[in-house]
Scaffold this motif. Sequence first.
Motif, mmCIF file in Angstrom:
data_model
loop_
_atom_site.group_PDB
_atom_site.id
_atom_site.type_symbol
_atom_site.label_atom_id
_atom_site.label_comp_id
_atom_site.label_asym_id
_atom_site.label_seq_id
_atom_site.Cartn_x
_atom_site.Cartn_y
_atom_site.Cartn_z
ATOM 1 N N GLN A 52 0.638 -1.313 -0.062
ATOM 2 C CA GLN A 52 0.068 0.119 -0.051
ATOM 3 C C GLN A 52 0.746 1.272 -0.123
ATOM 4 O O GLN A 52 0.661 2.405 -0.608
ATOM 5 C CB GLN A 52 -0.969 0.063 1.241
ATOM 6 N N GLY A 53 1.973 1.284 0.613
ATOM 7 C CA GLY A 53 2.858 2.351 0.720
ATOM 8 C C GLY A 53 3.549 2.678 -0.972
ATOM 9 O O GLY A 53 3.443 3.716 -1.107
ATOM 10 N N SER A 54 3.924 1.624 -1.539
ATOM 11 C CA SER A 54 4.452 1.689 -2.726
ATOM 12 C C SER A 54 3.144 2.137 -3.836
ATOM 13 O O SER A 54 3.422 3.049 -4.604
ATOM 14 C CB SER A 54 4.789 0.572 -3.329
ATOM 15 N N ALA A 55 2.013 1.455 -3.576
ATOM 16 C CA ALA A 55 0.776 2.055 -4.351
ATOM 17 C C ALA A 55 0.507 3.468 -4.349
ATOM 18 O O ALA A 55 0.514 4.222 -5.121
ATOM 19 C CB ALA A 55 -0.480 1.230 -3.961
ATOM 20 N N ARG A 56 0.717 4.129 -3.027
ATOM 21 C CA ARG A 56 0.368 5.749 -2.703
ATOM 22 C C ARG A 56 1.623 6.169 -3.426
ATOM 23 O O ARG A 56 1.101 7.516 -4.059
ATOM 24 C CB ARG A 56 0.534 6.221 -1.266
ATOM 25 N N ALA A 57 2.768 5.824 -3.419
ATOM 26 C CA ALA A 57 3.776 6.492 -4.225
ATOM 27 C C ALA A 57 3.774 6.581 -5.754
ATOM 28 O O ALA A 57 4.010 7.442 -6.376
ATOM 29 C CB ALA A 57 5.298 5.758 -4.008
ATOM 30 N N LEU A 58 3.192 5.640 -6.280
ATOM 31 C CA LEU A 58 2.838 5.743 -7.721
ATOM 32 C C LEU A 58 1.374 6.286 -7.881
ATOM 33 O O LEU A 58 0.875 6.595 -8.999
ATOM 34 C CB LEU A 58 2.794 4.251 -8.155
ATOM 35 N N GLY A 59 0.806 6.845 -6.988
ATOM 36 C CA GLY A 59 -0.541 7.710 -7.158
ATOM 37 C C GLY A 59 -1.799 6.609 -7.377
ATOM 38 O O GLY A 59 -2.739 6.907 -7.998
ATOM 39 N N ARG A 60 -1.861 5.646 -6.865
ATOM 40 C CA ARG A 60 -2.982 4.533 -7.272
ATOM 41 C C ARG A 60 -3.732 4.054 -5.866
ATOM 42 O O ARG A 60 -2.990 3.831 -4.877
ATOM 43 C CB ARG A 60 -2.225 3.122 -7.813
ATOM 44 N N SER A 61 -4.815 4.033 -5.900
ATOM 45 C CA SER A 61 -5.477 3.574 -4.779
ATOM 46 C C SER A 61 -6.217 2.235 -5.159
ATOM 47 O O SER A 61 -7.056 1.755 -4.047
ATOM 48 C CB SER A 61 -6.717 4.696 -4.326
ATOM 49 N N ASP A 62 -6.138 1.566 -6.221
ATOM 50 C CA ASP A 62 -6.914 0.213 -6.538
ATOM 51 C C ASP A 62 -5.844 -0.892 -6.346
ATOM 52 O O ASP A 62 -6.597 -1.998 -6.534
ATOM 53 C CB ASP A 62 -7.232 0.597 -8.062
ATOM 54 N N ILE A 63 -4.758 -0.786 -5.833
ATOM 55 C CA ILE A 63 -4.009 -1.857 -5.643
ATOM 56 C C ILE A 63 -3.197 -1.598 -4.562
ATOM 57 O O ILE A 63 -3.186 -0.549 -3.642
ATOM 58 C CB ILE A 63 -2.876 -1.972 -6.923
ATOM 59 N N GLY A 64 -2.575 -2.862 -3.946
ATOM 60 C CA GLY A 64 -1.737 -2.599 -2.629
ATOM 61 C C GLY A 64 -2.200 -3.016 -1.411
ATOM 62 O O GLY A 64 -1.739 -3.465 -0.482
ATOM 63 N N VAL A 65 -3.812 -3.391 -1.358
ATOM 64 C CA VAL A 65 -4.215 -4.047 -0.291
ATOM 65 C C VAL A 65 -5.413 -5.091 -0.925
ATOM 66 O O VAL A 65 -5.580 -4.991 -2.173
ATOM 67 C CB VAL A 65 -5.140 -3.164 0.704
ATOM 68 N N LEU A 66 -5.625 -6.360 -0.101
ATOM 69 C CA LEU A 66 -6.628 -7.122 -0.614
ATOM 70 C C LEU A 66 -7.957 -7.019 0.188
ATOM 71 O O LEU A 66 -8.158 -7.362 1.369
ATOM 72 C CB LEU A 66 -5.982 -8.539 -0.106
#
Length: 455
Positions: free
Chosen positions: A365-379
């Motif tokens: 989820q931290g990496s997803a935020r770094a890439l500006g994404r909220s649709d990935i990074g958690v299940l």
Amino acid sequence: MSEPTRTLWLKNPLGIHTGDSADARGGLVVSGSRILEAVPAGGTPSAPVDETVDASRHVIIPGLINTHHHFYQTLTRAWTPVVSAELFPWLKGLYGVWAGLTPRDLELATTAALAELLLSGCTTAADHHYLFPDGLEDGIDVQVEVVKRLGMRATLTRGSMSLGEEDGGLPPQSTVQDADVILADSERLVGAYHERGDGAFVQIGLAPCSPFSVTTGVMRDTAALAERLDVRMHTHLAETIDEEDFCRERFGLRTVDYLDSVGWLGGRTWLAHGIHFDDAEIARLGAAGTAVSHCATSNMRLASGIARAVELEAAGVPVGLGVDGSASNDGSNMMMEVRQALYLQRLRYGAAAVTPERALDWATQGSARALGRSDIGVLAPGKQADLAMFTLDELRFSGSHDPVAALLLCGADRADRVMVGGVWRVLDGQIVGLDVPQLIAEHSAAARRLLARHA
């Protein structure tokens, strides 16, 4: 007429880390490309499913997200002249080799890097490609085709170098480009390939290489272009003391002051490394929402320092992980990178402050935020079905008790299954549709040719 969406229950995993608070010990239900339901311990799906996978041997985690890499460098791993060099001499030693890259070299290097990442449980990767010698002007186009072939997600950044040795920069003149060429190609690539919204597979970012290889004009113009095109920006910053000294001597500014002066201090930016920030700079980065990609292995390999990840995160900085390299890591294994980040950050902050779960959250989820994404990074229901499944059957795991902690503490390095957008891309430890032995043979031959051209 499209086929009806199928549902799949990953049933009763040995362990699961979702990054979400919901109880998912009974597994996950996947519908199409998304997660439909988290099943609690002892429960069953709320509706009938089309297929059930017994996950009782598997630990399930969100697909790992790599926020900083240089795919082309897989061709120059463990090269003797720079094995024990720090950043500036390491770069000077390798620039001349890299100037000989061909499109086929880049295709093989990108395939090798992504394959290694995928086998380690990584489903999304960001690459920073800034080398465009004669004949490699369409390098990002080459990478797009490889990403699509493997079925992974990627943020491919159009890097650039415009400040050569003749003008006081670090790279040789043969590796730099004119500003108008850089900006025109950046806009072309965004128009051709950048996907928006949930479920995007290919995204384009703009990524001038570093303060010591790009002019201030290109930095400012890139920021303006990224704002107009609504895409993200990426660069190396505060990786070494040498870089800090360069910024003071050339610009009369510390690195964060320089970042601010060219319009980069904001929520559109994520930075590679971010090691040498003082307290005030950390606060400024947090207030601006600027993210940092922590590259633990590379930072140790080049003796660059230890990023202040816990303090950055506490200040509001999104913290993700990156394998960097592959010639300053010499590998592209994202699960091993999580383990390195766990241990390196414990050296700075103590064991209690950095748990295995926290390190996994940085990589997801931290990496997803770094890439500006909220649709990935958690299940979690509604999120993309990007996940990795690991078995704990090898000798290294024998006697372990906490399945999630065992992934890092006992050294998991290869996933048994990997799913991207609801599609299996790794099954039984093998990449679907890729002949890895053939790839190794062709990639190794390309690496030898690259060095032969430099000799």
